[in-house]
Scaffold this motif. Structure first.
Motif, PDB file in Angstrom:
ATOM      1  N   TYR A  13       0.838  -1.204   0.000  1.00  0.00           N
ATOM      2  CA  TYR A  13       0.000   0.000   0.000  1.00  0.00           C
ATOM      3  C   TYR A  13       0.870   1.251   0.000  1.00  0.00           C
ATOM      4  O   TYR A  13       0.608   2.207  -0.746  1.00  0.00           O
ATOM      5  N   LEU A  14       1.919   1.252   0.833  1.00  0.00           N
ATOM      6  CA  LEU A  14       2.825   2.400   0.881  1.00  0.00           C
ATOM      7  C   LEU A  14       3.590   2.567  -0.419  1.00  0.00           C
ATOM      8  O   LEU A  14       3.901   3.687  -0.827  1.00  0.00           O
ATOM      9  N   ASP A  15       3.920   1.442  -1.069  1.00  0.00           N
ATOM     10  CA  ASP A  15       4.655   1.491  -2.338  1.00  0.00           C
ATOM     11  C   ASP A  15       3.739   1.722  -3.533  1.00  0.00           C
ATOM     12  O   ASP A  15       4.207   1.759  -4.674  1.00  0.00           O
ATOM     13  N   LYS A  16       2.422   1.846  -3.269  1.00  0.00           N
ATOM     14  CA  LYS A  16       1.432   2.020  -4.339  1.00  0.00           C
ATOM     15  C   LYS A  16       1.516   0.887  -5.349  1.00  0.00           C
ATOM     16  O   LYS A  16       1.437   1.102  -6.565  1.00  0.00           O
ATOM     17  N   ALA A  17       1.690  -0.346  -4.807  1.00  0.00           N
ATOM     18  CA  ALA A  17       1.814  -1.514  -5.675  1.00  0.00           C
ATOM     19  C   ALA A  17       0.520  -2.328  -5.737  1.00  0.00           C
ATOM     20  O   ALA A  17       0.475  -3.370  -6.378  1.00  0.00           O
ATOM     21  N   LEU A  18      -0.523  -1.872  -5.038  1.00  0.00           N
ATOM     22  CA  LEU A  18      -1.791  -2.597  -5.035  1.00  0.00           C
ATOM     23  C   LEU A  18      -2.660  -2.168  -6.216  1.00  0.00           C
ATOM     24  O   LEU A  18      -2.523  -1.066  -6.745  1.00  0.00           O
ATOM     25  N   SER A  19      -3.558  -3.048  -6.595  1.00  0.00           N
ATOM     26  CA  SER A  19      -4.539  -2.683  -7.612  1.00  0.00           C
ATOM     27  C   SER A  19      -5.514  -1.673  -7.019  1.00  0.00           C
ATOM     28  O   SER A  19      -5.586  -1.490  -5.801  1.00  0.00           O
ATOM     29  N   GLN A  20      -6.266  -1.018  -7.874  1.00  0.00           N
ATOM     30  CA  GLN A  20      -7.209  -0.015  -7.391  1.00  0.00           C
ATOM     31  C   GLN A  20      -8.241  -0.626  -6.449  1.00  0.00           C
ATOM     32  O   GLN A  20      -8.597  -0.035  -5.423  1.00  0.00           O
ATOM     33  N   LEU A  46       9.382   3.949   9.235  1.00  0.00           N
ATOM     34  CA  LEU A  46      10.496   3.046   8.975  1.00  0.00           C
ATOM     35  C   LEU A  46      10.959   3.142   7.532  1.00  0.00           C
ATOM     36  O   LEU A  46      12.147   3.187   7.246  1.00  0.00           O
ATOM     37  N   PHE A  47      10.001   3.198   6.609  1.00  0.00           N
ATOM     38  CA  PHE A  47      10.366   3.285   5.198  1.00  0.00           C
ATOM     39  C   PHE A  47      11.054   4.607   4.904  1.00  0.00           C
ATOM     40  O   PHE A  47      11.973   4.674   4.089  1.00  0.00           O
ATOM     41  N   GLN A  48      10.608   5.659   5.589  1.00  0.00           N
ATOM     42  CA  GLN A  48      11.231   6.956   5.378  1.00  0.00           C
ATOM     43  C   GLN A  48      12.681   6.947   5.842  1.00  0.00           C
ATOM     44  O   GLN A  48      13.555   7.550   5.242  1.00  0.00           O
ATOM     45  N   ALA A  49      12.936   6.196   6.922  1.00  0.00           N
ATOM     46  CA  ALA A  49      14.306   6.087   7.438  1.00  0.00           C
ATOM     47  C   ALA A  49      15.215   5.404   6.439  1.00  0.00           C
ATOM     48  O   ALA A  49      16.410   5.672   6.373  1.00  0.00           O
ATOM     49  N   MET A  50      14.651   4.475   5.637  1.00  0.00           N
ATOM     50  CA  MET A  50      15.464   3.757   4.641  1.00  0.00           C
ATOM     51  C   MET A  50      16.032   4.704   3.586  1.00  0.00           C
ATOM     52  O   MET A  50      17.062   4.446   2.981  1.00  0.00           O
ATOM     53  N   ASP A  51      15.308   5.805   3.339  1.00  0.00           N
ATOM     54  CA  ASP A  51      15.679   6.685   2.232  1.00  0.00           C
ATOM     55  C   ASP A  51      16.606   7.808   2.655  1.00  0.00           C
ATOM     56  O   ASP A  51      16.964   8.665   1.858  1.00  0.00           O
ATOM     57  N   GLU A  52      17.004   7.822   3.941  1.00  0.00           N
ATOM     58  CA  GLU A  52      17.899   8.878   4.403  1.00  0.00           C
ATOM     59  C   GLU A  52      19.276   8.709   3.774  1.00  0.00           C
ATOM     60  O   GLU A  52      19.879   7.661   3.874  1.00  0.00           O
ATOM     61  N   ASP A  53      19.770   9.735   3.104  1.00  0.00           N
ATOM     62  CA  ASP A  53      21.052   9.628   2.405  1.00  0.00           C
ATOM     63  C   ASP A  53      22.227   9.946   3.315  1.00  0.00           C
ATOM     64  O   ASP A  53      23.258   9.296   3.289  1.00  0.00           O
ATOM     65  N   GLN A  54      22.065  10.979   4.148  1.00  0.00           N
ATOM     66  CA  GLN A  54      23.196  11.354   4.983  1.00  0.00           C
ATOM     67  C   GLN A  54      22.712  12.227   6.121  1.00  0.00           C
ATOM     68  O   GLN A  54      21.607  12.740   6.100  1.00  0.00           O
ATOM     69  N   ILE A  55      23.517  12.345   7.150  1.00  0.00           N
ATOM     70  CA  ILE A  55      23.229  13.195   8.300  1.00  0.00           C
ATOM     71  C   ILE A  55      24.228  14.346   8.304  1.00  0.00           C
ATOM     72  O   ILE A  55      25.433  14.127   8.224  1.00  0.00           O
ATOM     73  N   LYS A  56      23.718  15.558   8.368  1.00  0.00           N
ATOM     74  CA  LYS A  56      24.598  16.715   8.298  1.00  0.00           C
ATOM     75  C   LYS A  56      25.360  16.884   9.602  1.00  0.00           C
ATOM     76  O   LYS A  56      24.856  16.608  10.670  1.00  0.00           O
ATOM     77  N   VAL A  57      26.603  17.398   9.485  1.00  0.00           N
ATOM     78  CA  VAL A  57      27.446  17.626  10.664  1.00  0.00           C
ATOM     79  C   VAL A  57      27.665  19.121  10.823  1.00  0.00           C
ATOM     80  O   VAL A  57      27.427  19.904   9.896  1.00  0.00           O
ATOM     81  N   PRO A  58      28.082  19.566  11.994  1.00  0.00           N
ATOM     82  CA  PRO A  58      28.248  21.005  12.238  1.00  0.00           C
ATOM     83  C   PRO A  58      29.217  21.650  11.260  1.00  0.00           C
ATOM     84  O   PRO A  58      30.164  21.025  10.781  1.00  0.00           O
ATOM     85  N   THR A  59      29.035  22.971  10.998  1.00  0.00           N
ATOM     86  CA  THR A  59      29.880  23.717  10.068  1.00  0.00           C
ATOM     87  C   THR A  59      31.133  24.219  10.761  1.00  0.00           C
ATOM     88  O   THR A  59      31.334  24.007  11.959  1.00  0.00           O
ATOM     89  N   GLU A  60      31.944  24.964  10.002  1.00  0.00           N
ATOM     90  CA  GLU A  60      33.182  25.518  10.532  1.00  0.00           C
ATOM     91  C   GLU A  60      32.986  26.971  10.976  1.00  0.00           C
ATOM     92  O   GLU A  60      33.953  27.743  11.074  1.00  0.00           O
ATOM     93  N   ARG A  61      31.757  27.393  11.251  1.00  0.00           N
ATOM     94  CA  ARG A  61      31.485  28.782  11.600  1.00  0.00           C
ATOM     95  C   ARG A  61      32.247  29.219  12.847  1.00  0.00           C
ATOM     96  O   ARG A  61      32.802  30.322  12.912  1.00  0.00           O
ATOM     97  N   LEU A  62      32.274  28.336  13.871  1.00  0.00           N
ATOM     98  CA  LEU A  62      32.953  28.692  15.111  1.00  0.00           C
ATOM     99  C   LEU A  62      34.435  28.949  14.877  1.00  0.00           C
ATOM    100  O   LEU A  62      35.013  29.898  15.403  1.00  0.00           O
TER     101      LEU A  62
END
Length: 263
Positions: A13-20, A46-62
């Motif tokens: 159902y989440l993948d929209k793979a079911l018939s109408q 859970l499915f949304q977590a699978m699609d996470e590409d990367q986690i951002k880290v702090p910048t060099e502003r300090l």
């Protein structure tokens, strides 16, 4: 639609793979069943977590702000020294030492702060990564129990996310490999397990599968892997296959070629 079957349809159902028609039936069921709606929300996360590409880290502003401040401090230091020379030459060395000490203290403070900040950032990143892996493991195990063979294959394929899977994942893959009714699911599970041949559990699973597997392609793959591993516990089941009349001739040839490499 029976209530106890709705969980198996939620991934499709989440993948929209079911018939109408199936999708409409699922939506009608969800309207009346709060438990399934909650399960759908959790599975969606859970499915949304699978699609996470990367986690951002702090910048060099300090670091940049400190470097700007340090430049200003050096500029001010030069002015202080010049004034001191005009008023009292004997104070020049003392003032210079004070400026140098101040700068050294600032640098040390920045470095200490940077160490603590980086350590905290690393801890937060590790916690997020562990949480993400736990969610992916839950989704993986859930998919491997799905009624759809394509979903079970998808679940098995998530092994790519785990460099060092725990025993629960290995056992789930072994169960799919040994008992799944679909040849493609078993082959995919075999390929996943082949990444962890150092595991005693995996070795024992391959030997057990060699005794029971009937698909020739999978039999060949198992034999080749056990030969490559030089697994001596595989000698007995291989000889047994040689003695069985229903063993395919090309399977016997593969065993005859491989046995001398183990013995």
């Amino acid at each position: 639609m029976e209530k106890n079957h709705i969980s198996d349809l939620l991934p499709d159902y989440l993948d929209k793979a079911l018939s109408q028609k199936e999708r409409k039936a699922v939506e009608l069921h969800l309207e009346a069943c709060s438990s399934c709606r909650k399960e759908l929300e959790e599975l969606s996360v859970l499915f949304q977590a699978m699609d996470e590409d990367q986690i951002k880290v702090p910048t060099e502003r300090l670091r940049k702000n400190f470097e700007d401040f340090l430049k200003m401090e050096k500029k001010a230091a030069r002015k202080v020294v010049a004034i001191s020379q005009e008023r009292n030459g004997s104070n020049w060395a003392s003032n210079l030492l004070k400026v140098a000490a101040s700068i050294a203290l600032l640098i040390a403070s920045f470095q200490m702060g940077g160490v603590f900040q980086q350590r905290k950032a690393n801890e937060n990143l590790l916690a997020l990564q562990n949480e993400s892996l736990q969610m992916k493991q839950t989704a993986m195990l859930s998919l491997m129990e799905n009624q759809s063979a394509s979903k079970r294959i998808q679940g098995v394929s998530y092994i790519e996310e785990f460099e060092n899977p725990d025993e629960a994942i290995i056992n789930a893959l072994a169960d799919r490999f040994l008992h799944d009714e679909n040849d493609n699911v078993r082959l995919t599970a075999f390929e996943a397990l082949s990444r962890f041949t150092a595991s005693e559990t995996v070795k024992n699973v391959f030997i057990k599968a060699l005794e029971n597997e009937k698909n020739p392609s999978i039999q060949i793959a198992i034999i080749q892997t056990l030969v490559q591993m030089q697994e001596k516990k595989a000698i007995a089941p291989m000889k047994k296959l040689l003695e069985q009349e229903d063993t395919q001739p090309f399977i016997k040839n593969q065993i005859k070629e491989g046995l001398p490499k183990i013995i």
